[in-house]
Design an enzyme around this catalytic site. Sequence first.
Site, PDB file in Angstrom:
ATOM      1  N   GLY A   1      37.211 -75.240  -1.683  1.00 43.49           N
ATOM      2  CA  GLY A   1      35.938 -75.457  -1.013  1.00 43.49           C
ATOM      3  C   GLY A   1      35.805 -74.882   0.381  1.00 43.49           C
ATOM      4  N   ASP A   2      36.917 -74.399   0.963  1.00 41.59           N
ATOM      5  CA  ASP A   2      36.834 -73.868   2.329  1.00 41.59           C
ATOM      6  C   ASP A   2      37.892 -72.790   2.529  1.00 41.59           C
ATOM      7  OD1 ASP A   2      35.791 -73.619   4.856  1.00 41.59           O
ATOM      8  OD2 ASP A   2      36.859 -75.332   5.701  1.00 41.59           O
ATOM      9  N   PHE A   3      37.946 -71.841   1.574  1.00 40.64           N
ATOM     10  CA  PHE A   3      38.945 -70.769   1.611  1.00 40.64           C
ATOM     11  C   PHE A   3      38.500 -69.745   2.647  1.00 40.64           C
ATOM     12  CE2 PHE A   3      41.727 -67.475  -0.300  1.00 40.64           C
ATOM     13  CZ  PHE A   3      42.867 -68.237  -0.498  1.00 40.64           C
ATOM     14  N   ASN A   4      38.631 -70.112   3.926  1.00 43.71           N
ATOM     15  CA  ASN A   4      38.079 -69.272   4.983  1.00 43.71           C
ATOM     16  C   ASN A   4      39.161 -68.543   5.775  1.00 43.71           C
ATOM     17  OD1 ASN A   4      38.890 -70.769   7.402  1.00 43.71           O
ATOM     18  ND2 ASN A   4      37.352 -72.293   6.873  1.00 43.71           N
TER      19      ASN A   4
END
Length: 355
Positions: free
Chosen positions: A214-217
Site C-alpha cells: 500500500g505504500d511502496f514508495n
Amino acid sequence: MSGKLSKPNLSHPQVSALVHRLYGWTPAIVRPLPSYDDQNFYVAPVDGGEFILKVMNSTDSENTALLEVQTHAMSFLCHNGLPTQTAMPTTTGQLMSLEELDCGLGSQKYLVRLLTYLSGITISKVPASTQLLYEVGKTAARMDQILQEMDHPHLHVLERDKFIWSLSSIPLLEPYLFVMDGDPIQEVVRAVLQQYKTHIVPQRSAFRKCINHGDFNDLNVLVEAEESLGYRISGILDFGDMNSGFYVHELAIAIMYMMIEHPEPVEVGGPVLAGWESLIPLNKPEKDALYLLVLCRVCQSLILARHTVLKHPENEKYLMITAKAGVRILRQLWELGREEVERMWFQSAARFDGK
C-alpha cells in the site's frame, strides 16, 4: 483523517528508558528519524547491534489486531526471502507492547516495537537506472505474490473499509478538495476524481484481488551499491498501509512514487511495468486502468499531505516531499493524456521481454 490522532513526541531520555525497560538494553546512540504519523528512532545498544524503535500514534495504537498482522507480514516476507524488518521480542517475549506514556499531551497509550535495522539508503537518493526500476516492479510483484500465501487469524482486519490511503477510497477525498483552493492544479485533481468514478469503479470487478503493501514508495525502498548492477534492493519498509486491494493498485503506487525524483518521470512507467509483468502480467481491464490509477495516487498524495500539514505545520518539510514534485508530475501526465502515456509505458515495457 480524524482529528483525534496524536503523534507521539518522546524525548531521548524517554526512549532510552523505554528500550532498557522493555528489552534490557542500554542505548549508546538514539537518533530521531523522519516519520509521517508515528515516531521513529535509530537505536544502537551499548552491547552492539542496530535497531529501529517505532512508536505508533495513539489512534493506530488502538488497532492491535491490525498491527499484529502487519508485524506477522514483515516476518513472513523475510522468511520467504524478501529484505524486510522483523520485530524483536521484549524480555517477556512480546513482539509489541502497548505503553502508557506522557509526551506533553497527558498520558496516552502508544504501541511500541523494536525492529531490526536494514542497511542501505532510500532509492530516492540514487540515480534510478532502467534496470533498478525493473527490479522495483519485480520486487513489488513478488511481495504481493508472497503475501497471498500468508495466513493469520486476524487477516480480515486488512479489509479496511474507508481507509483513506487505499486506492479504493478515492471518492472519499472529495470533501478535502478545499485544501487545493487557489491552486490551478485543483481542476485537474477534481477531473481525475470524477474519472475514477466513471472509468475505474465499473472495471473493478475484473481486477485481481490481493493484499497490498500500500505504500511502496521511494522512501520505503532501500538500496545498496552492487558492482555488477549498480544498486540492488536491500530493504522494504513501513507496512502501516497494508490493506486488501488489487494487484494493479500496488503497481500504480510503485510507478507513481518512482517518478518523484526521476529527471524524466514519464519514462519510469515502462521499466517498472516490465518488472511487474515478468511475474504478474496485467489483464486488459487492469491495463486500461493503470494510467488513471497512477494519477489518482498523485492526487491522493497531494490532498492528504496538504490536509496533514494543516494539523501538523511543524512537520511540513517531510510531509510535502512528495507533494511538491507531485504537482509537476500530475500536470505532465494529464497534458500528455492517457493514450500517449500508455503507448510510452507499454512499448517501453515490451522491450524488456526475456529479462
